[in-house]
Write an enzyme that holds these catalytic residues in place. Sequence first.
Site, PDB file in Angstrom:
ATOM      1  N   GLU A 190      -8.857  -5.357   6.113  1.00 41.66           N
ATOM      2  CA  GLU A 190      -7.959  -4.440   5.397  1.00 41.66           C
ATOM      3  C   GLU A 190      -8.831  -3.645   4.410  1.00 41.66           C
ATOM      4  O   GLU A 190     -10.040  -3.632   4.565  1.00 41.66           O
ATOM      5  CB  GLU A 190      -6.779  -5.192   4.747  1.00 41.66           C
ATOM      6  CG  GLU A 190      -7.132  -6.344   3.852  1.00 41.66           C
ATOM      7  CD  GLU A 190      -7.552  -5.926   2.462  1.00 41.66           C
ATOM      8  OE1 GLU A 190      -8.770  -6.041   2.154  1.00 41.66           O
ATOM      9  OE2 GLU A 190      -6.711  -5.522   1.661  1.00 41.66           O
TER      10      GLU A 190
ATOM     11  N   GLY B 277       0.822  -1.207   0.000  1.00 39.65           N
ATOM     12  CA  GLY B 277       0.000   0.000   0.000  1.00 39.65           C
ATOM     13  C   GLY B 277       0.857   1.259   0.000  1.00 39.65           C
ATOM     14  O   GLY B 277       0.576   2.237  -0.686  1.00 39.65           O
TER      15      GLY B 277
ATOM     16  N   GLU C 297      -8.086  -3.015   0.609  1.00 43.50           N
ATOM     17  CA  GLU C 297      -7.752  -2.965  -0.828  1.00 43.50           C
ATOM     18  C   GLU C 297      -8.037  -4.229  -1.628  1.00 43.50           C
ATOM     19  O   GLU C 297      -8.104  -4.188  -2.855  1.00 43.50           O
ATOM     20  CB  GLU C 297      -6.255  -2.626  -1.015  1.00 43.50           C
ATOM     21  CG  GLU C 297      -5.839  -1.255  -0.562  1.00 43.50           C
ATOM     22  CD  GLU C 297      -5.627  -1.137   0.946  1.00 43.50           C
ATOM     23  OE1 GLU C 297      -5.462  -2.197   1.595  1.00 43.50           O
ATOM     24  OE2 GLU C 297      -5.651  -0.017   1.474  1.00 43.50           O
TER      25      GLU C 297
ATOM     26  N   ASP D 202      -2.379  -5.077  13.793  1.00 47.08           N
ATOM     27  CA  ASP D 202      -3.115  -4.631  14.972  1.00 47.08           C
ATOM     28  C   ASP D 202      -4.269  -5.573  15.250  1.00 47.08           C
ATOM     29  O   ASP D 202      -4.615  -6.402  14.408  1.00 47.08           O
ATOM     30  CB  ASP D 202      -3.575  -3.179  14.832  1.00 47.08           C
ATOM     31  CG  ASP D 202      -4.233  -2.887  13.518  1.00 47.08           C
ATOM     32  OD1 ASP D 202      -3.515  -2.523  12.563  1.00 47.08           O
ATOM     33  OD2 ASP D 202      -5.456  -3.040  13.419  1.00 47.08           O
TER      34      ASP D 202
END
Length: 231
Positions: free
Chosen positions: A175, A20, A177, A200
């Site tokens: 996430e 990313g 994407e 995380d």
Amino acid sequence: MTVHIGALKEDISKVVIMPGDPNRAKFIAEKFLTDYKLINNVRGMLGYTGYYKGKRITVMASGMGNASMGIYSYELFNDYNVDYIIRIGTCGAYTTDLKLFDLVLVDKSYSNTAYGINLGYNENNISASLNLNKVIEETINNNGINVVRGNIHCTDTFYNKDYSEYLNYGCIAVEMESFALFTNAKVLNKNAACILTVSDSLITGEKLTSEEREKSTIKMIDLALNSVLKL
Ligand code: HPA
């Protein structure tokens, strides 16, 4: 060249690894590739083409979110004749079974994004390319790496209020994407996969520090690069 990518067609490999973060693309080129050159800097969305163990590959950033990933991966597939894109990114865990630093290979991505609908794809979930996942799985097995396979939630809203629906679909992490990437691969008859590092936890609130993030992604980068050797 396209509006968003300032590279010549011949400057981009058929195989692209997409983090990313543009800084991560630069880091991968500098640390892992030989004989590399910068092939895109439009909007700072850095892309490099070079060689890994003799295989020509491109590493280019996607930016954050389906909208940004959607633009870049569409143009790579459609305008640059790219055949394979492997996204490497980070995710937030939806289960305490996943620990920080764990790797996830995505089977299916679930989302309520309009990205697919706008391209005529009306399902709320989409699979990674099975052939590409198989190649990555072989690399996992050959190298004895620990990787969790599973479904993930691809959200358009980082500060999401309620993700309980996605737990019912068996999503183990979140996430932003993969859905756009997989949809582009499907509508353009190309191949896409997504490998994630847990950065995380939505359950415990733990997070990797930026320094840990940098180090932890090496395992994932290695897996992507060594998988690409088989393409
Ligand atoms: N939400 C969405 N995307 C993410 C997260 C998250 O918590 N962590 C890493 N990518």
